[in-house]
Design a protein around this motif. Structure first.
Motif, PDB file in Angstrom:
ATOM      1  N   HIS A   1       3.617  -3.599  -8.297  1.00 49.14           N
ATOM      2  CA  HIS A   1       4.048  -4.347  -7.118  1.00 49.14           C
ATOM      3  C   HIS A   1       5.540  -4.132  -6.920  1.00 49.14           C
ATOM      4  N   ILE A   2       5.931  -3.535  -5.807  1.00 49.49           N
ATOM      5  CA  ILE A   2       7.341  -3.156  -5.620  1.00 49.49           C
ATOM      6  C   ILE A   2       8.029  -3.986  -4.547  1.00 49.49           C
ATOM      7  N   GLY A   3       7.343  -5.014  -4.067  1.00 49.82           N
ATOM      8  CA  GLY A   3       7.978  -5.885  -3.070  1.00 49.82           C
ATOM      9  C   GLY A   3       7.972  -5.305  -1.662  1.00 49.82           C
ATOM     10  N   ILE A   4       7.351  -4.140  -1.493  1.00 46.01           N
ATOM     11  CA  ILE A   4       7.177  -3.543  -0.150  1.00 46.01           C
ATOM     12  C   ILE A   4       5.712  -3.130  -0.054  1.00 46.01           C
ATOM     13  N   GLY A   5       5.077  -3.416   1.059  1.00 45.15           N
ATOM     14  CA  GLY A   5       3.717  -2.926   1.315  1.00 45.15           C
ATOM     15  C   GLY A   5       2.686  -3.443   0.320  1.00 45.15           C
ATOM     16  N   ARG A   6       1.570  -2.730   0.265  1.00 49.05           N
ATOM     17  CA  ARG A   6       0.435  -3.135  -0.557  1.00 49.05           C
ATOM     18  C   ARG A   6       0.645  -2.676  -2.001  1.00 49.05           C
ATOM     19  N   PRO A   7       0.445  -3.554  -3.008  1.00 45.29           N
ATOM     20  CA  PRO A   7       0.596  -3.104  -4.400  1.00 45.29           C
ATOM     21  C   PRO A   7      -0.314  -1.914  -4.706  1.00 45.29           C
ATOM     22  N   GLY A   8       0.077  -1.127  -5.700  1.00 42.49           N
ATOM     23  CA  GLY A   8      -0.771  -0.010  -6.138  1.00 42.49           C
ATOM     24  C   GLY A   8      -0.472   1.295  -5.414  1.00 42.49           C
ATOM     25  N   LEU A   9       0.740   1.424  -4.852  1.00 39.86           N
ATOM     26  CA  LEU A   9       1.089   2.621  -4.074  1.00 39.86           C
ATOM     27  C   LEU A   9       0.871   3.913  -4.870  1.00 39.86           C
ATOM     28  N   GLU A  10       1.356   3.948  -6.125  1.00 41.10           N
ATOM     29  CA  GLU A  10       1.295   5.224  -6.858  1.00 41.10           C
ATOM     30  C   GLU A  10      -0.141   5.645  -7.145  1.00 41.10           C
ATOM     31  N   ALA A  11      -1.016   4.679  -7.367  1.00 37.15           N
ATOM     32  CA  ALA A  11      -2.429   5.031  -7.598  1.00 37.15           C
ATOM     33  C   ALA A  11      -3.014   5.672  -6.341  1.00 37.15           C
ATOM     34  N   ARG A  12      -2.645   5.143  -5.164  1.00 39.51           N
ATOM     35  CA  ARG A  12      -3.159   5.734  -3.911  1.00 39.51           C
ATOM     36  C   ARG A  12      -2.563   7.125  -3.681  1.00 39.51           C
ATOM     37  N   LEU A  13      -1.279   7.273  -4.009  1.00 39.54           N
ATOM     38  CA  LEU A  13      -0.665   8.601  -3.852  1.00 39.54           C
ATOM     39  C   LEU A  13      -1.331   9.614  -4.786  1.00 39.54           C
ATOM     40  N   ASP A  14      -1.670   9.166  -5.993  1.00 44.16           N
ATOM     41  CA  ASP A  14      -2.357  10.067  -6.941  1.00 44.16           C
ATOM     42  C   ASP A  14      -3.697  10.529  -6.363  1.00 44.16           C
TER      43      ASP A  14
ATOM     44  N   GLU B   1       5.117   3.861   5.895  1.00 47.86           N
ATOM     45  CA  GLU B   1       6.301   3.021   6.109  1.00 47.86           C
ATOM     46  C   GLU B   1       6.957   2.671   4.766  1.00 47.86           C
ATOM     47  N   THR B   2       6.118   2.406   3.765  1.00 48.85           N
ATOM     48  CA  THR B   2       6.667   2.098   2.431  1.00 48.85           C
ATOM     49  C   THR B   2       7.479   3.287   1.913  1.00 48.85           C
ATOM     50  N   LEU B   3       6.944   4.506   2.072  1.00 50.81           N
ATOM     51  CA  LEU B   3       7.677   5.684   1.597  1.00 50.81           C
ATOM     52  C   LEU B   3       8.984   5.830   2.362  1.00 50.81           C
ATOM     53  N   ASP B   4       8.956   5.578   3.676  1.00 45.23           N
ATOM     54  CA  ASP B   4      10.197   5.666   4.462  1.00 45.23           C
ATOM     55  C   ASP B   4      11.238   4.689   3.916  1.00 45.23           C
TER      56      ASP B   4
ATOM     57  N   ASP C   1      18.311   0.850   2.676  1.00 46.74           N
ATOM     58  CA  ASP C   1      17.375  -0.223   2.320  1.00 46.74           C
ATOM     59  C   ASP C   1      17.619  -0.654   0.869  1.00 46.74           C
ATOM     60  N   ALA C   2      17.870  -1.968   0.678  1.00 43.80           N
ATOM     61  CA  ALA C   2      18.191  -2.459  -0.673  1.00 43.80           C
ATOM     62  C   ALA C   2      17.029  -2.253  -1.649  1.00 43.80           C
ATOM     63  N   LEU C   3      15.801  -2.140  -1.121  1.00 39.67           N
ATOM     64  CA  LEU C   3      14.642  -1.950  -2.000  1.00 39.67           C
ATOM     65  C   LEU C   3      14.296  -0.459  -2.179  1.00 39.67           C
ATOM     66  N   SER C   4      15.167   0.411  -1.679  1.00 41.20           N
ATOM     67  CA  SER C   4      14.852   1.846  -1.787  1.00 41.20           C
ATOM     68  C   SER C   4      15.061   2.350  -3.213  1.00 41.20           C
ATOM     69  N   LEU C   5      14.564   3.569  -3.441  1.00 46.92           N
ATOM     70  CA  LEU C   5      14.716   4.204  -4.749  1.00 46.92           C
ATOM     71  C   LEU C   5      16.183   4.457  -5.085  1.00 46.92           C
ATOM     72  N   HIS C   6      17.034   4.451  -4.049  1.00 43.53           N
ATOM     73  CA  HIS C   6      18.463   4.665  -4.287  1.00 43.53           C
ATOM     74  C   HIS C   6      19.072   3.502  -5.067  1.00 43.53           C
ATOM     75  N   HIS C   7      18.508   2.296  -4.900  1.00 41.32           N
ATOM     76  CA  HIS C   7      19.160   1.102  -5.445  1.00 41.32           C
ATOM     77  C   HIS C   7      18.307   0.325  -6.435  1.00 41.32           C
ATOM     78  N   ARG C   8      17.023   0.569  -6.481  1.00 45.86           N
ATOM     79  CA  ARG C   8      16.131  -0.272  -7.295  1.00 45.86           C
ATOM     80  C   ARG C   8      16.509  -0.209  -8.773  1.00 45.86           C
TER      81      ARG C   8
END
Ligand SMILES: C[S@@+](CC[C@H](N)C(=O)[O-])C[C@H]1O[C@@H](n2cnc3c(N)ncnc32)[C@H](O)[C@@H]1O
Length: 308
Positions: free
Chosen positions: A183-196, A274-277, A284-291
């Motif tokens: 759960h990353i606080g954006i979108g639906r939990p389980g993003l990486e499993a769906r990307l896989d 949208e989550t990937l964007d 975005d404070a929740l982006s990979l740049h800052h998390r």
């Protein structure tokens, strides 16, 4: 030739650039390896300690001083080619790849590390070029066999180039890398499993589109045995970079997600897109740049087999 149908080293996903394929049509499973050079190099460098462990294990399966020639098939930028030269000090280590840009990096890298005299490069388009590779005592194939349509036929051809007692090591399978909690606080939990799951579909299409593609079970041990070799053990090596990650790991994760967004874009549902964007948006404070919760966890499996 610098453009191949291809996937990411460990984690199949589409490239951002569509090229004219050998079949005369555009396909989102085509990408430019030369353009992936920085990502391939960064990823291999982060994985280097684990590859060193794997090389030490290989050194327990063959007499180290007896290894005189090593072929690193699909070497990319030659990070592992150099490592193998260091692990087997009596050997010439040959980086074999279809991308001249990546081979140039392998050359520069070996020179910079002072091992240029024992590292050479060989441009070869596979599987056609296998016949010209010469004999070897160790053949390493790091996430490269799966880019050949008929993997079984290629393994049989590679086995012909092994000296008696020689070893082949395939890096295939393992686990798709993970970088974020469920759960990353954006979108639906389980993003990486769906990307896989999407990446698995992409990978199947990439393989189906290869010349002479043969649908085959990925039973690596059985494929090695069918090539006339004797399986000599399988081990998995863990890359574990926990949060907080150093900048190099964060950059790798950003590059990885950038390629996922580009390569899987058309397959993603609107929410995940949208989550990937957001994950890639520096503002975005929740982006990979800052998390603070970004990590890199990957498992690489090495399958070995011996000749004679
Ligand atoms: C996924 S990368 C792996 C790079 C490196 N072995 C590693 O594990 O980091 C696959 C490599 O195989 C090369 N390659 C892919 N298809 C090829 C082909 N048909 N002939 C020669 N090289 C190929 C690419 O240029 C790329 O460097």
């Amino acid at each position: 030739m610098s453009q191949h149908r291809a996937s990411h080293p460990d984690h199949p996903h589409g490239g951002g650039h569509v090229h004219q394929s050998g079949h005369g049509h555009h396909h989102d499973t085509d990408l430019d390896w030369g353009e992936m050079a920085p990502l391939l190099e960064r990823q291999a460098e982060i994985t280097l300690p684990v590859y060193a462990e794997a090389a030490a294990w290989l050194g327990s399966l063959v007499p180290v001083q007896g290894v005189r020639r090593i072929l690193d098939i699909g070497s990319g930028p030659g990070v592992v080619t150099g490592l193998l030269a260091e692990a087997f000090p009596a050997a010439e280590s040959v980086a074999v790849d279809g991308s001249p840009e990546l081979l140039a990096r392998a050359r520069d890298r070996a020179d910079a590390r002072g091992i240029g005299a024992r590292v050479s490069t060989l441009h070869a388009e596979l599987p056609e070029g296998i016949g010209a590779l010469g004999q070897a005592d160790l053949i390493w194939m790091g996430n490269s066999l799966h880019h050949i349509g008929d993997q079984g036929a290629a393994l049989t051809a590679f086995a012909d180039h092994l000296n008696p007692g020689g070893l082949i090591a395939l890096v295939e399978g393992g686990l798709a890398p993970r970088h974020l909690p469920r759960h990353i606080g954006i979108g639906r939990p389980g993003l990486e499993a769906r990307l896989d799951a999407l990446s698995a579909d992409w990978f199947a299409e990439m393989r189906a589109d290869l010349p002479d593609s043969k649908a085959e079970t990925d039973d690596w041990r059985a494929l090695l045995a069918a090539a006339g070799l004797t399986p000599a053990g399988t081990r998995t090596f863990l890359v574990d970079a926990p949060a907080p990650v150093p900048p190099a790991v964060r950059e790798l994760v950003l590059a990885h997600y950038g390629r996922l967004r580009d390569g899987l874009g058309a397959r993603l549902d609107a929410d995940d897109k949208e989550t990937l964007d957001r994950l890639l948006d520096p503002a975005d404070a929740l982006s990979l740049h800052h998390r603070t919760d970004v990590f890199h966890l990957a498992a690489h499996t090495v399958h070995t087999a011996r000749k004679g």
